[in-house]
Design a protein around this motif. Structure first.
Motif, short mmCIF file in Angstrom:
data_model
loop_
_atom_site.label_atom_id
_atom_site.label_comp_id
_atom_site.label_asym_id
_atom_site.label_seq_id
_atom_site.Cartn_x
_atom_site.Cartn_y
_atom_site.Cartn_z
N GLY A 1 0.70 -1.20 -0.06
CA GLY A 1 -0.06 0.00 -0.07
C GLY A 1 0.62 1.20 -0.14
N VAL A 2 2.18 1.24 0.21
CA VAL A 2 2.97 2.38 0.09
C VAL A 2 3.10 2.96 -1.19
N GLY A 3 3.98 2.51 -1.99
CA GLY A 3 4.17 2.71 -3.33
C GLY A 3 5.33 3.73 -3.45
N HIS A 4 5.88 4.05 -4.65
CA HIS A 4 7.15 4.86 -4.77
C HIS A 4 6.85 6.34 -4.28
N GLY A 5 5.79 7.05 -4.56
CA GLY A 5 5.58 8.32 -4.09
C GLY A 5 5.63 8.46 -2.67
N SER A 6 5.00 7.55 -1.85
CA SER A 6 5.04 7.56 -0.42
C SER A 6 6.27 7.20 0.27
N ALA A 7 7.15 6.48 -0.59
CA ALA A 7 8.45 6.08 -0.01
C ALA A 7 9.12 7.19 -0.14
N VAL A 8 9.10 8.01 -1.21
CA VAL A 8 10.06 9.24 -1.45
C VAL A 8 9.56 10.26 -0.27
N PHE A 9 8.22 10.41 -0.14
CA PHE A 9 7.89 11.40 0.82
C PHE A 9 8.21 11.13 2.02
N LEU A 10 8.41 9.88 2.57
CA LEU A 10 8.71 9.49 4.01
C LEU A 10 10.32 9.87 4.05
N LYS A 11 11.03 9.54 3.00
CA LYS A 11 12.38 10.01 3.19
C LYS A 11 12.84 11.44 3.12
N VAL A 12 11.79 12.13 2.45
CA VAL A 12 12.19 13.39 2.74
C VAL A 12 11.72 13.82 4.27
N LEU A 13 10.76 13.41 4.54
CA LEU A 13 10.70 13.55 6.29
C LEU A 13 11.75 13.24 6.94
N SER A 14 12.35 11.91 6.58
CA SER A 14 13.38 11.50 7.29
C SER A 14 14.55 12.54 7.19
N GLU A 15 14.76 12.96 6.22
CA GLU A 15 15.83 13.91 5.99
C GLU A 15 15.76 15.24 6.66
N GLY A 16 14.43 15.72 6.69
CA GLY A 16 14.32 16.83 7.92
C GLY A 16 14.18 16.45 9.06
N VAL A 17 14.05 15.47 9.49
CA VAL A 17 14.40 15.12 11.03
C VAL A 17 15.83 14.97 11.23
N MET A 18 16.46 14.34 10.38
CA MET A 18 17.87 14.22 10.70
C MET A 18 18.70 15.41 10.60
N ARG A 19 18.08 16.71 9.87
CA ARG A 19 18.73 18.01 9.96
C ARG A 19 18.49 18.65 11.18
N PHE A 20 17.25 18.24 11.74
CA PHE A 20 16.80 19.20 13.00
C PHE A 20 17.60 18.38 13.90
N LEU A 21 17.89 17.12 14.14
CA LEU A 21 18.61 16.58 15.07
C LEU A 21 20.18 16.92 15.00
#
Length: 229
Positions: free
Chosen positions: A75-95
């Motif tokens: 149910g995730v798909g390519h678009g959601s996978a990319v979206f989650l990685k964008v969120l991840s990068e934002g979290v990593m930069r904050f930390l």
């Protein structure tokens, strides 16, 4: 038709719940369900969120997984996978701003942490800092101070928050921007409430720091409160 009627308005209710209540009261799968609304406008993202956590184990596991692994989740798909990685990068930069290596092992370091944490805020807040056995900062929970004081956020709610975060030790900071930086009876009442519920579930309350815009007062260092060990 009946199924669509039962679930009609679900997304809007989830968004309103996120906006109207502290996000700490949402479970991990609910946060992913809500986030995925923006990449999957039609799909039932509750199922996707559960599948992600079942596959990856934790929030950290989801955010640190490769796109190729996320895409394999039903149910995730390519678009959601990319979206989650964008969120991840934002979290990593904050930390990366430096909080992840902070150790709160002295009264001075605790006061400094809360002074920085509350800087720029004009609201009365209660921050619960979860620390590990070595007093390294693990995560924080920020709540409206008045809601804790008046019981809108009760001891059962606080216990659930601590259990969800697998807390071992905690330090609390009370911020009253217009206060004098010295504990009031209400500050002692909130500290006592947190101490009682922490002790009941085996979590150690290390210190309670009362902050205003110009000072921070440690109840432990002053001997103003009896902390259990």
């Amino acid at each position: 038709m009946a199924d669509r009627h039962i679930h009609s308005g679900h997304r809007q209710r989830m968004k309103q719940r996120f906006l109207n209540y502290p996000p700490e009261f949402m479970y991990d799968h609910e946060l992913f369900e809500l986030a995925l609304f923006y990449s999957r406008p039609v799909v039932n993202t509750n199922n996707c969120a559960h599948a992600l956590l079942e596959k990856c184990g934790t929030v950290s596991g989801v955010l640190t997984s490769d796109i190729s692994e996320l895409e394999k989740t039903e149910g995730v798909g390519h678009g959601s996978a990319v979206f989650l990685k964008v969120l991840s990068e934002g979290v990593m930069r904050f930390l990366a701003r430096g909080c992840e290596d902070m150790v709160l092992d002295t009264c001075d370091s605790i006061r400094s942490f809360f002074t920085e944490y509350f800087s720029g805020s004009d609201s009365e807040l209660l921050c619960i800092a979860v620390v590990d056995a070595a007093m390294a900062l693990v995560n924080t929970v920020c709540l409206p101070y008045k809601d804790v004081l008046n019981g809108s956020i009760g001891q059962r709610d606080l216990a659930e928050l601590l259990i969800m975060r697998r807390a071992y030790r905690i330090v609390i900071g009370i911020f009253q921007p217009d206060g004098c930086g010295f504990p009031s009876p209400d500050n002692f009442a909130v500290t006592h409430a947190v101490s009682e519920i922490s002790a009941a579930i085996g979590v150690e309350l290390v210190d309670s720091v009362v902050c205003c815009k110009s000072s921070a007062y440690s109840m432990r260092s002053s001997g103003a409160f009896s902390f259990r060990r």
